[in-house]
Design an enzyme around this catalytic site. Sequence first.
Site, short mmCIF file in Angstrom:
data_model
loop_
_atom_site.label_atom_id
_atom_site.label_comp_id
_atom_site.label_asym_id
_atom_site.label_seq_id
_atom_site.Cartn_x
_atom_site.Cartn_y
_atom_site.Cartn_z
N ARG A 76 0.84 -1.19 -0.04
CA ARG A 76 -0.14 0.03 0.19
C ARG A 76 0.87 1.03 0.03
O ARG A 76 2.14 1.04 -0.07
CB ARG A 76 -0.87 0.15 1.38
CG ARG A 76 -0.64 -0.75 2.46
CD ARG A 76 0.45 0.06 3.15
NE ARG A 76 0.39 1.56 3.42
CZ ARG A 76 1.29 2.35 3.57
NH1 ARG A 76 2.47 1.77 3.72
NH2 ARG A 76 0.92 3.31 3.87
N GLY A 77 0.10 2.52 0.04
CA GLY A 77 1.11 3.58 -0.30
C GLY A 77 1.03 4.10 -1.55
O GLY A 77 1.23 3.28 -2.47
N ALA A 78 0.73 5.20 -1.89
CA ALA A 78 0.52 5.68 -3.41
C ALA A 78 1.78 5.35 -4.25
O ALA A 78 1.32 4.90 -5.35
CB ALA A 78 0.22 7.18 -3.47
N ARG A 95 -8.03 0.02 -6.14
CA ARG A 95 -8.11 1.09 -5.36
C ARG A 95 -8.23 2.47 -6.01
O ARG A 95 -7.77 3.13 -6.80
CB ARG A 95 -6.92 1.14 -4.37
CG ARG A 95 -6.86 0.16 -3.55
CD ARG A 95 -5.69 -0.03 -2.60
NE ARG A 95 -6.47 0.84 -1.34
CZ ARG A 95 -5.58 1.39 -0.38
NH1 ARG A 95 -4.21 1.28 -0.31
NH2 ARG A 95 -6.04 2.25 0.53
N GLN A 154 -1.61 1.96 10.16
CA GLN A 154 -0.56 2.12 9.50
C GLN A 154 0.66 2.95 10.34
O GLN A 154 1.77 2.74 9.95
CB GLN A 154 -0.59 3.09 8.03
CG GLN A 154 -1.25 2.26 7.07
CD GLN A 154 -3.05 2.26 7.04
OE1 GLN A 154 -3.32 2.64 8.21
NE2 GLN A 154 -3.43 2.27 6.03
N ASP A 196 -2.22 10.89 -1.44
CA ASP A 196 -2.55 10.04 -2.49
C ASP A 196 -2.91 10.83 -3.60
O ASP A 196 -2.90 10.21 -4.55
CB ASP A 196 -3.57 9.09 -1.72
CG ASP A 196 -3.10 8.38 -0.77
OD1 ASP A 196 -2.78 7.09 -1.10
OD2 ASP A 196 -3.08 8.56 0.41
N ASN A 249 -5.39 12.52 1.59
CA ASN A 249 -4.71 11.32 2.35
C ASN A 249 -5.43 10.75 3.21
O ASN A 249 -6.62 10.90 3.44
CB ASN A 249 -3.45 12.42 3.05
CG ASN A 249 -2.39 11.52 3.60
OD1 ASN A 249 -1.91 10.56 2.82
ND2 ASN A 249 -1.95 11.53 4.65
N LYS A 250 -4.68 9.77 3.90
CA LYS A 250 -5.55 8.81 4.84
C LYS A 250 -6.30 9.82 5.89
O LYS A 250 -6.06 10.69 6.42
CB LYS A 250 -4.41 8.31 5.70
CG LYS A 250 -4.93 7.04 6.54
CD LYS A 250 -5.71 6.23 6.01
CE LYS A 250 -5.13 5.39 4.92
NZ LYS A 250 -5.75 4.72 4.19
#
Length: 383
Positions: A53-55, A90, A206, A247, A257-258
Site C-alpha cells: 500500500r502507499g500511493a 483502489r 499504518q 494520495d 490523504n489517509k
Amino acid sequence: MKINGRAYRTIWELPNQKGVEVIDQTKLPHQFVSVELTSMDDAARAIRDMTIRGAPLIGATAAYGMAMALRDDASDENLDRAHDLLLETRPTAVNLRWALKRICDAVRNRPRDARFNAAWDEAKKIADEDVEVCRRIGMHGLAILREAYEKKSARGDTAPLNVLTHCNAGWLACVDWGTALAPIYMAHDSGIPIHVWVDETRPRNQGASLTAYELGAHGVNHAIVVDNAGGHLMQHNKVDVCIVGTDRVTANGDVANKIGTYLKALAAHDNQVPFYVALPSSTIDWETQTGAEIPIEYRAATEITHMTGRMPDGTVATLAISAPGSDAVNPGFDVTPARLVTGFITEAGVCAANEDGLRELFPHENTSPPSGERQRARKAGER
Ligand code: MRU
C-alpha cells in the site's frame, strides 16, 4: 532502507523476469515476510488487499502487473483489460492511474513481441525513479526541518524538534526512502535531534504498525499517539512541524490523504503549527481541479470492528473489538483544502500549496491553461 542491517526496497525483481517480490505489509510489524507476485492477478490482489500500500508503491506494483499481463498476452484487448482491472483495485491514489498510463504509452505503438520487455523496462524505470525522487524530497524537506530546529534553538529551546506525522508515508509506502519520512531520516542522519509523534492511524494502524516499525529500525526517537491526541499536543506546544504524505493533490492544491489528515491540518492551523505535505510529482492530478472531485475509497466495516495483533504466545490473531451487531462505515481518505497546507515538499523543491506554486515547480506537466485564464475564457464564452 535497512532492516537488521540489510538494505531493502519494498519491491524487487525475481530472476528471469518471472515476477516481483514484495514485503507483505499485512504481516508487519509482527512478521517480516515477503511474497512473490508472478502474474497481473497477483499484483491486483496485492494492491486490493493491501499486501502493499502507499500511493507510490501502488503505482510501481501496478506497472509490473501490466508487464506481467503483456508477458502472457500482448494483444491490445489484454492491454486494455489489464489496465482497467488494475485501475479499479483502489480509487484514491492517483499514482495508480499515472503508472498505468505510462506503461500504456510505452507499449501501445510497439509490435506485440516487443511489448513485454518495453513494459518491464518502463516498470523498472518507475521503481528506480521513485527511489531518486524520494531521496530528493528528503533533501528539500531536510532544509525545512533544519531551519525549524535552528529557530527553536535560537529561542533557547533545547528540546528535540517534534514532528507529527499521520499514516505511513515512509519507505514502506514507496520503493525506498519514503516521502514524509525521508526528511526525518535525513535530519536524524545529519545529527539534528528529532522526535516523531506517530499517529496510530485507525482503523488499519499504518502509523502504529508501519511508521513506528520503520522509525524504530532506523533508530529515530518516536512515540505512538492516538489519532485524537494531535490537537492537544499542538495546544501545548509539543509539535513544531507536521509532515504527511498524500494520495492525490489536485491542480488547485487540495490534498487527499489517509482519513484523519484533515483534522490534523485544522488543529495545526488553529495552533499556527506548519503543516507540510510531501509528494512526488507522480501524485499530482493535473486533470482534477479541486479536492471535491477526488474519489474516496470506502473499505470493509470489519477494518473498524476487528483488529489484528500479536498474542502473548507470539501468534497473530484478529479480534472483534466493537459491540456485536453494530454497523461501521469506513472512509479511507479525506481531503485537506489547500488553504490549510503550509507548503508542498517535492522532488523539484518546496512550493506554496496552490496552482501557481505547483506550476512553478512543474511548468511542463500541466498543459491546461491557468485557472485565471480558464475563468476569463469561460466568462468570455458566456457573453
Ligand atoms: O491506505 P494506504 O495505506 O495506502 O494509505 C496510504 C496513505 O494515505 C499515504 O499517506 C499516502 O499513500 C502517501 S505514501 C507516500
